[in-house]
Enzyme design. Sequence first.
Site, PDB file in Angstrom:
ATOM      1  N   CYS A   2     109.208  53.230  21.954  1.00 60.56           N
ATOM      2  CA  CYS A   2     110.651  53.326  22.131  1.00 60.56           C
ATOM      3  C   CYS A   2     111.035  52.510  23.363  1.00 60.56           C
ATOM      4  O   CYS A   2     110.218  52.247  24.230  1.00 60.56           O
ATOM      5  CB  CYS A   2     111.055  54.766  22.338  1.00 60.56           C
ATOM      6  SG  CYS A   2     110.391  55.865  21.098  1.00 60.56           S
ATOM      7  N   ARG A  27     111.048  47.059  20.212  1.00 61.41           N
ATOM      8  CA  ARG A  27     110.079  48.122  20.511  1.00 61.41           C
ATOM      9  C   ARG A  27     110.219  49.319  19.585  1.00 61.41           C
ATOM     10  O   ARG A  27     109.344  50.176  19.523  1.00 61.41           O
ATOM     11  CB  ARG A  27     110.261  48.589  21.957  1.00 61.41           C
ATOM     12  CG  ARG A  27     109.839  47.555  22.963  1.00 61.41           C
ATOM     13  CD  ARG A  27     109.928  48.140  24.336  1.00 61.41           C
ATOM     14  NE  ARG A  27     108.924  49.156  24.524  1.00 61.41           N
ATOM     15  CZ  ARG A  27     107.911  49.053  25.366  1.00 61.41           C
ATOM     16  NH1 ARG A  27     107.774  47.987  26.074  1.00 61.41           N
ATOM     17  NH2 ARG A  27     107.049  50.022  25.494  1.00 61.41           N
ATOM     18  N   TRP A  75     111.472  54.650  18.055  1.00 63.15           N
ATOM     19  CA  TRP A  75     110.467  54.499  16.990  1.00 63.15           C
ATOM     20  C   TRP A  75     109.996  55.918  16.713  1.00 63.15           C
ATOM     21  O   TRP A  75     109.348  56.540  17.550  1.00 63.15           O
ATOM     22  CB  TRP A  75     109.330  53.613  17.481  1.00 63.15           C
ATOM     23  CG  TRP A  75     108.321  53.277  16.418  1.00 63.15           C
ATOM     24  CD1 TRP A  75     108.372  52.243  15.539  1.00 63.15           C
ATOM     25  CD2 TRP A  75     107.101  53.962  16.132  1.00 63.15           C
ATOM     26  NE1 TRP A  75     107.268  52.245  14.730  1.00 63.15           N
ATOM     27  CE2 TRP A  75     106.472  53.290  15.068  1.00 63.15           C
ATOM     28  CE3 TRP A  75     106.473  55.102  16.664  1.00 63.15           C
ATOM     29  CZ2 TRP A  75     105.256  53.700  14.533  1.00 63.15           C
ATOM     30  CZ3 TRP A  75     105.266  55.500  16.122  1.00 63.15           C
ATOM     31  CH2 TRP A  75     104.673  54.806  15.062  1.00 63.15           C
ATOM     32  N   ASN A 101     110.072  58.220  26.039  1.00 61.31           N
ATOM     33  CA  ASN A 101     109.129  57.376  25.318  1.00 61.31           C
ATOM     34  C   ASN A 101     107.762  58.040  25.484  1.00 61.31           C
ATOM     35  O   ASN A 101     107.367  58.334  26.610  1.00 61.31           O
ATOM     36  CB  ASN A 101     109.165  55.977  25.973  1.00 61.31           C
ATOM     37  CG  ASN A 101     108.254  54.987  25.302  1.00 61.31           C
ATOM     38  OD1 ASN A 101     107.650  55.279  24.279  1.00 61.31           O
ATOM     39  ND2 ASN A 101     108.150  53.808  25.885  1.00 61.31           N
ATOM     40  N   GLY A 102     107.050  58.303  24.400  1.00 58.41           N
ATOM     41  CA  GLY A 102     105.747  58.975  24.501  1.00 58.41           C
ATOM     42  C   GLY A 102     105.711  60.171  23.562  1.00 58.41           C
ATOM     43  O   GLY A 102     106.556  60.296  22.675  1.00 58.41           O
ATOM     44  N   GLU A 482      93.578  37.633  10.345  1.00 56.76           N
ATOM     45  CA  GLU A 482      94.866  37.523  11.017  1.00 56.76           C
ATOM     46  C   GLU A 482      95.949  37.023  10.048  1.00 56.76           C
ATOM     47  O   GLU A 482      97.082  37.507  10.055  1.00 56.76           O
ATOM     48  CB  GLU A 482      94.726  36.608  12.240  1.00 56.76           C
ATOM     49  CG  GLU A 482      96.006  36.289  12.979  1.00 56.76           C
ATOM     50  CD  GLU A 482      96.762  37.509  13.502  1.00 56.76           C
ATOM     51  OE1 GLU A 482      96.222  38.626  13.479  1.00 56.76           O
ATOM     52  OE2 GLU A 482      97.927  37.336  13.891  1.00 56.76           O
ATOM     53  N   LYS A 486      99.299  39.071   9.122  1.00 49.09           N
ATOM     54  CA  LYS A 486     100.653  38.527   9.283  1.00 49.09           C
ATOM     55  C   LYS A 486     101.458  38.746   8.014  1.00 49.09           C
ATOM     56  O   LYS A 486     102.600  39.178   8.046  1.00 49.09           O
ATOM     57  CB  LYS A 486     100.634  37.021   9.573  1.00 49.09           C
ATOM     58  CG  LYS A 486     100.317  36.536  10.947  1.00 49.09           C
ATOM     59  CD  LYS A 486     101.298  36.887  12.024  1.00 49.09           C
ATOM     60  CE  LYS A 486     101.050  38.234  12.535  1.00 49.09           C
ATOM     61  NZ  LYS A 486     100.221  38.617  13.558  1.00 49.09           N
ATOM     62  N   GLU A 489     102.220  42.519   7.388  1.00 51.44           N
ATOM     63  CA  GLU A 489     103.146  43.070   8.379  1.00 51.44           C
ATOM     64  C   GLU A 489     104.598  42.746   8.059  1.00 51.44           C
ATOM     65  O   GLU A 489     105.460  43.606   8.162  1.00 51.44           O
ATOM     66  CB  GLU A 489     102.864  42.445   9.765  1.00 51.44           C
ATOM     67  CG  GLU A 489     101.772  43.089  10.562  1.00 51.44           C
ATOM     68  CD  GLU A 489     101.584  42.371  11.899  1.00 51.44           C
ATOM     69  OE1 GLU A 489     101.481  43.075  12.899  1.00 51.44           O
ATOM     70  OE2 GLU A 489     101.539  41.126  11.953  1.00 51.44           O
ATOM     71  N   HIS A 505      80.983  40.307  -3.220  1.00 49.90           N
ATOM     72  CA  HIS A 505      80.487  41.687  -3.258  1.00 49.90           C
ATOM     73  C   HIS A 505      81.617  42.694  -3.448  1.00 49.90           C
ATOM     74  O   HIS A 505      81.613  43.751  -2.839  1.00 49.90           O
ATOM     75  CB  HIS A 505      79.702  41.974  -1.976  1.00 49.90           C
ATOM     76  CG  HIS A 505      78.583  41.017  -1.765  1.00 49.90           C
ATOM     77  ND1 HIS A 505      77.426  41.045  -2.513  1.00 49.90           N
ATOM     78  CD2 HIS A 505      78.462  39.963  -0.925  1.00 49.90           C
ATOM     79  CE1 HIS A 505      76.625  40.058  -2.129  1.00 49.90           C
ATOM     80  NE2 HIS A 505      77.240  39.395  -1.158  1.00 49.90           N
ATOM     81  N   LYS A 604     106.528  46.830  18.361  1.00 51.86           N
ATOM     82  CA  LYS A 604     105.854  45.762  19.075  1.00 51.86           C
ATOM     83  C   LYS A 604     104.765  46.296  19.987  1.00 51.86           C
ATOM     84  O   LYS A 604     103.699  45.716  20.117  1.00 51.86           O
ATOM     85  CB  LYS A 604     106.901  44.994  19.889  1.00 51.86           C
ATOM     86  CG  LYS A 604     106.359  43.840  20.682  1.00 51.86           C
ATOM     87  CD  LYS A 604     106.056  42.687  19.759  1.00 51.86           C
ATOM     88  CE  LYS A 604     105.367  41.535  20.457  1.00 51.86           C
ATOM     89  NZ  LYS A 604     104.613  40.734  19.498  1.00 51.86           N
TER      90      LYS A 604
HETATM   91  C1  G6P Z   1     101.175  46.517  17.458  1.00 47.67           C
HETATM   92  C2  G6P Z   1     101.902  45.216  17.177  1.00 47.67           C
HETATM   93  C3  G6P Z   1     100.889  44.104  16.897  1.00 47.67           C
HETATM   94  C4  G6P Z   1      99.909  43.985  18.054  1.00 47.67           C
HETATM   95  C5  G6P Z   1      99.229  45.326  18.348  1.00 47.67           C
HETATM   96  C6  G6P Z   1      98.432  45.270  19.644  1.00 47.67           C
HETATM   97  O1  G6P Z   1     100.564  46.970  16.306  1.00 47.67           O
HETATM   98  O2  G6P Z   1     102.780  45.365  16.072  1.00 47.67           O
HETATM   99  O3  G6P Z   1     101.562  42.870  16.745  1.00 47.67           O
HETATM  100  O4  G6P Z   1      98.945  43.028  17.755  1.00 47.67           O
HETATM  101  O5  G6P Z   1     100.212  46.351  18.512  1.00 47.67           O
HETATM  102  O6  G6P Z   1      99.322  45.037  20.696  1.00 47.67           O
HETATM  103  P1  G6P Z   1      98.920  44.462  22.102  1.00 47.67           P
HETATM  104  O7  G6P Z   1     100.225  44.413  22.873  1.00 47.67           O
HETATM  105  O8  G6P Z   1      97.949  45.427  22.701  1.00 47.67           O
HETATM  106  O9  G6P Z   1      98.340  43.120  21.901  1.00 47.67           O
END
Ligand code: G6P
Length: 609
Positions: A2, A27, A75, A101-102, A482, A486, A489, A505, A604
């Site tokens: 948040c 966030r 969030w 937040n938390g 990755e 992407k 996500e 496999h 994020k």
């Molecule tokens: C969240 C974000 C990802 C990110 C991950 C780790 O899941 O949506 O994009 O890679 O956290 O975040 P960090 O800030 O630790 O790289």
Amino acid sequence: MCGIVGYAGRREAEPILVGGLRRLEYRGYDSAGLVTVTGPGAAHLRKRSGRLAALVEHLRDRPAPGCLGISHTRWATHGPATDANAHPHLSACGRVAVVHNGVIENYDALKRHLIADGVAFHSDTDTEVIAHLVGRNFDGDLLEAVRRTLPLLKGTYGLAVVSPDDPDTVVGARLGSPLVLGVGAGEHFLASDPGALVGYTQDVVYLQDHQVCRITADDWDIFDRELSKVTASVHQIEWAEEDTDKGGFEHHMLKEIHEQPETLESAMRGRLSDAEASAHFGGLNVDPQQLRRAKRIILTACGTSYHAAQVGEYLIEEFAQIPVEVEYASEFRYRNPPIDHDTVVIAISQSGETADTLAAVRESKRKGHLTLAVCNVVGSSIARESDGGIYLHAGPEIGVASTKAFTSQVLTLAMLALHLGRLRHLSALQGARMIAEMRALPDLIRRTLACDADARRVAEKYAGCTSFLYLGRQYLYPVALEGALKLKEISYAHAEGYPAAEMKHGPIALIDPNTPSVFLALKGAIHEKAMSNLEEVKARRGPVIAVATAGDEVVAAKADDVLFVPDVPDYLQPLVAVVPLQLLAYHVARIRGCDVDKPRNLAKSVTVE
Ligand code: G6P
């Protein structure tokens, strides 16, 4: 997770709070709210479920007056995204308002106790218990009421609290969730992230766990949990206001993809030494002898940063010949693996606030290991709590799907591999060659970005598919993971990354004419082996989208579609190969009408476990 913004000053608070929330919306974006205070008994609460735009719309009809207030973008953890669950939350009779937040782990027990005492609850959140507890502890001094409440809370919090009956004060508190205090002239700020304050002030104080702060228009103070004053240093935010806008691009993500030539330059600036044929890092803070003695390295991270760590494993093992293990931070923190004392733990995190990665850092330090960090956000919790580290200097990353941070992490790990290698067996000649190859990268990434139009064309062809495979070998295996991450996500298509040969496999059963395979088939040491894997997909009538080295007509002839990237040495291939995958995901998501910068359910910076 948040986002929190608080303000005490002489300007109208509402536009400042909303402006800060706009920068933090990435966030969390389930709901947003604010409360301003104008004097005894006068609190003005406005909150709405949905995006910040819904709150702004509401404020148009019912502006919130006053020069002091707190705000929040959520969030959801406890309870769905409804108006009632949006923050701020009020205590009985609205004496106290709280944003949080938390996660309060003992909220259930506290809530039952409060209900038995006759308190009426209006939301499903854990936060509301904090409001009621502070309200019950309040007798005109808000700081004291917060102090009395904090020991009752188990869990994590970044808090901002106001009361119309202590109308000149905003109180903040931190345990496990980030909080910064912004210092201005005749005004002060609170925020969960320094990025929210860009444009308002450059001067910030990072709160430590168990610290409490108070801001008024004219003053700020930091206290320990007993309310003894603590001296704190003021830091400068290095980001400028224009770094946080879209710079003419349709989305932050697209801007960040296109920034990569510059962010890679920033990552290298001042770090490559021709004289020593090595890389240097000012903040590493470690005696070279200690690094020379390292017998093992553990890289720990989450999400995209975990994939960068996987590339780091190949890099460090190849160039420094030190065994590396890569661990999800969420697993590492609770595991009890035997680790000998010559092990170095390196946490990788863009935000520097990811709860699991931070916990892994703490656990590693507790066990006495040298613990380093690779972070983007300066002054973040992971950066501060590690023994030393390397900043990415990539500027703010706002698109929820990480792009430029990934390439900066990989390049930083390549520089670290060079540094570690040069402390050991790597020759000056090899070091000098690596430096030249790394320096050439920004221009090569600029050339790679020219595949944007082709990526869009490929995206148009396959945007309707519901499942994709991403396949790569060696250095390109983490890139396959990755690329798949992407796509899922931001476009919500199912995508799986696999080592290309492992595909036989199991995943090969998925291949059919509607399941495209994105094949990382760059020229390199095991190109021919990867080509055989590509043939296996073709033989089963699976469409192949190949990422290939410019001019490789053999791959172009075999694949249904091809995205070309410049020729680079194997160890730098992840940096060029990931770019078309970022663009492909971006265009598929856009075509599918998804919210690219704020994908559903994600945040994020994940500051809860
Ligand atoms: C969240 C974000 C990802 C990110 C991950 C780790 O899941 O949506 O994009 O890679 O956290 O975040 P960090 O800030 O630790 O790289």
